[in-house]
Design an enzyme around this catalytic site. Sequence first.
Site, PDB file in Angstrom:
ATOM      1  N   TYR A  54       0.849  -1.207   0.000  1.00 50.01           N
ATOM      2  CA  TYR A  54       0.000   0.000   0.000  1.00 50.01           C
ATOM      3  C   TYR A  54       0.880   1.252   0.000  1.00 50.01           C
ATOM      4  CZ  TYR A  54      -2.843   3.767   1.999  1.00 50.01           C
ATOM      5  OH  TYR A  54      -3.443   4.987   2.243  1.00 50.01           O
ATOM      6  N   LYS A 113       1.258   4.096  -2.941  1.00 52.84           N
ATOM      7  CA  LYS A 113       0.949   5.509  -2.714  1.00 52.84           C
ATOM      8  C   LYS A 113       2.172   6.373  -3.044  1.00 52.84           C
ATOM      9  CE  LYS A 113      -2.298   7.174  -1.200  1.00 52.84           C
ATOM     10  NZ  LYS A 113      -3.502   7.720  -1.881  1.00 52.84           N
TER      11      LYS A 113
HETATM   12  N1  LIG Z   1      -7.938   5.790   5.730  1.00 54.26           N
HETATM   13  C1  LIG Z   1      -6.784   6.150   6.297  1.00 54.26           C
HETATM   14  O1  LIG Z   1      -6.527   5.874   7.472  1.00 54.26           O
HETATM   15  C2  LIG Z   1      -5.772   6.922   5.494  1.00 54.26           C
HETATM   16  C3  LIG Z   1      -4.527   7.214   6.098  1.00 54.26           C
HETATM   17  C4  LIG Z   1      -3.597   7.951   5.363  1.00 54.26           C
HETATM   18  C5  LIG Z   1      -3.901   8.386   4.089  1.00 54.26           C
HETATM   19  N2  LIG Z   1      -5.090   8.078   3.534  1.00 54.26           N
HETATM   20  C6  LIG Z   1      -5.375   8.547   2.177  1.00 54.26           C
HETATM   21  O2  LIG Z   1      -6.457   9.456   2.251  1.00 54.26           O
HETATM   22  C7  LIG Z   1      -7.206   9.403   1.029  1.00 54.26           C
HETATM   23  C8  LIG Z   1      -8.673   9.212   1.354  1.00 54.26           C
HETATM   24  O3  LIG Z   1      -8.815   7.956   2.025  1.00 54.26           O
HETATM   25  P1  LIG Z   1     -10.203   7.490   2.641  1.00 54.26           P
HETATM   26  O4  LIG Z   1      -9.947   7.113   4.047  1.00 54.26           O
HETATM   27  O5  LIG Z   1     -11.273   8.455   2.306  1.00 54.26           O
HETATM   28  O6  LIG Z   1     -10.391   6.137   1.806  1.00 54.26           O
HETATM   29  P2  LIG Z   1     -11.693   5.252   1.595  1.00 54.26           P
HETATM   30  O7  LIG Z   1     -12.727   5.587   2.597  1.00 54.26           O
HETATM   31  O8  LIG Z   1     -11.201   3.856   1.456  1.00 54.26           O
HETATM   32  O9  LIG Z   1     -12.217   5.782   0.174  1.00 54.26           O
HETATM   33  C9  LIG Z   1     -11.547   5.532  -0.999  1.00 54.26           C
HETATM   34  C10 LIG Z   1     -12.536   5.706  -2.134  1.00 54.26           C
HETATM   35  O10 LIG Z   1     -11.849   5.437  -3.355  1.00 54.26           O
HETATM   36  C11 LIG Z   1     -12.702   4.664  -4.153  1.00 54.26           C
HETATM   37  N3  LIG Z   1     -11.962   3.880  -5.131  1.00 54.26           N
HETATM   38  C12 LIG Z   1     -11.267   2.738  -4.957  1.00 54.26           C
HETATM   39  N4  LIG Z   1     -10.767   2.307  -6.116  1.00 54.26           N
HETATM   40  C13 LIG Z   1     -11.182   3.198  -7.066  1.00 54.26           C
HETATM   41  C14 LIG Z   1     -11.002   3.305  -8.452  1.00 54.26           C
HETATM   42  N5  LIG Z   1     -10.297   2.407  -9.158  1.00 54.26           N
HETATM   43  N6  LIG Z   1     -11.560   4.360  -9.106  1.00 54.26           N
HETATM   44  C15 LIG Z   1     -12.295   5.271  -8.423  1.00 54.26           C
HETATM   45  N7  LIG Z   1     -12.494   5.224  -7.097  1.00 54.26           N
HETATM   46  C16 LIG Z   1     -11.939   4.202  -6.426  1.00 54.26           C
HETATM   47  C17 LIG Z   1     -13.440   3.775  -3.187  1.00 54.26           C
HETATM   48  O11 LIG Z   1     -14.611   3.297  -3.789  1.00 54.26           O
HETATM   49  P3  LIG Z   1     -15.201   1.866  -3.338  1.00 54.26           P
HETATM   50  O12 LIG Z   1     -15.420   1.945  -1.863  1.00 54.26           O
HETATM   51  O13 LIG Z   1     -16.450   1.772  -4.151  1.00 54.26           O
HETATM   52  O14 LIG Z   1     -14.143   0.886  -3.724  1.00 54.26           O
HETATM   53  C18 LIG Z   1     -13.716   4.742  -2.055  1.00 54.26           C
HETATM   54  O15 LIG Z   1     -14.916   5.446  -2.298  1.00 54.26           O
HETATM   55  C19 LIG Z   1      -6.587   8.280   0.206  1.00 54.26           C
HETATM   56  O16 LIG Z   1      -5.680   8.841  -0.704  1.00 54.26           O
HETATM   57  C20 LIG Z   1      -5.827   7.462   1.225  1.00 54.26           C
HETATM   58  O17 LIG Z   1      -4.744   6.778   0.641  1.00 54.26           O
HETATM   59  C21 LIG Z   1      -6.048   7.377   4.215  1.00 54.26           C
END
Ligand SMILES: NC(=O)c1ccc[n+]([C@@H]2O[C@H](COP(=O)([O-])OP(=O)(O)OC[C@H]3O[C@@H](n4cnc5c(N)ncnc54)[C@H](OP(=O)(O)O)[C@@H]3O)[C@@H](O)[C@H]2O)c1
Length: 291
Positions: free
Chosen positions: A123, A127
């Site tokens: 992951y 990223k």
């Molecule tokens: N969550 C954490 O703790 C965390 C920590 C550090 C950084 N981040 C970063 O913060 C950002 C937001 O994360 P988040 O927590 O909001 O993540 P999330 O809740 O997992 O949401 C990710 C979204 O991306 C969509 N997605 C996945 N594959 C896709 C594709 N091929 N095309 C279009 N959409 C797609 C998913 O749709 P589906 O659900 O329908 O698959 C989901 O709606 C991301 O860049 C993540 O890497 C997150």
Amino acid sequence: MRVAVLGTSGQLASELRRSARSAALELVAPQKVDISVDSQVNALLDRERPALVLNAAAYTAVDRAEVEREQAFAVNEIGPSLIARWCTANRAALIHVSTDYVFDGAKAAGYVEEDATAPLGVYGESKLAGEVAVRGALERHLILRTSWVFSAHSQNFVKTMLRLARERDELRVVADQVGRPTAAADLASAMLTLAERLAKGAELDWGTYHFAGAGSTSWHGFAEAIVEEQAPLTGKKPRVTPITTADYPTPARRPQSSVLDTSRFERTFGITPAPWRDGLRTVVRELVSAT
Ligand SMILES: NC(=O)c1ccc[n+]([C@@H]2O[C@H](COP(=O)([O-])OP(=O)(O)OC[C@H]3O[C@@H](n4cnc5c(N)ncnc54)[C@H](OP(=O)(O)O)[C@@H]3O)[C@@H](O)[C@H]2O)c1
């Protein structure tokens, strides 16, 4: 100014949509398209013609990524690369979100933007590859690295702990990994503030920044705070027992200390991340009242 939000139902995308409030921003949150498919990205952005893209779409399943390397790289590297290329060709800007997992967690002090990256798992690698792709394809970009994101949407640690607090008398949670929990709403608000500045004609100091909730804790400390916040609302108060990473093996290794130093973001943009505990209180209330 037209702003496209990608990542429809995710934590951050949901908060971006929910907190969009400015008359200066015309926010479009299109139906989900697969950001790793060239034709879908181009068709969507050609149709919406945003001046700014907020990319909250990502492959975020840290453990599953270990066996789904290709999918993780498709979404986290190829996706941002396609978006950034469209932005370059159409003079748009991009705010892209990355992660603390680009670091190995061996540094005791907070990570600054220039620190060497060394992801421990697929992951984080994917990223990091996305960051490189965005930097290589587009000048007018912000990459915001964030950590431990929580909200009332999608799947996250807060939701898991609330469920376990209902079901069990004891929660055993890792106490030797530290980081900065971040309310998706707080990150969304910062992103929209930057978008508003752009809409009003200011140019941003493009580049890579760290943004995370104020204050650091361990997963154990985070779980204790969740239990404390929900106890008066549910009447349940399970014990939260500290365990070590070795006690809770997972397919992907995680950084031991992924505390992000956010001073560069604060200095540059004059925006201070809110204490994570404040965001937690709001999210716990929302989730408990919904059950
Ligand atoms: N969550 C954490 O703790 C965390 C920590 C550090 C950084 N981040 C970063 O913060 C950002 C937001 O994360 P988040 O927590 O909001 O993540 P999330 O809740 O997992 O949401 C990710 C979204 O991306 C969509 N997605 C996945 N594959 C896709 C594709 N091929 N095309 C279009 N959409 C797609 C998913 O749709 P589906 O659900 O329908 O698959 C989901 O709606 C991301 O860049 C993540 O890497 C997150």
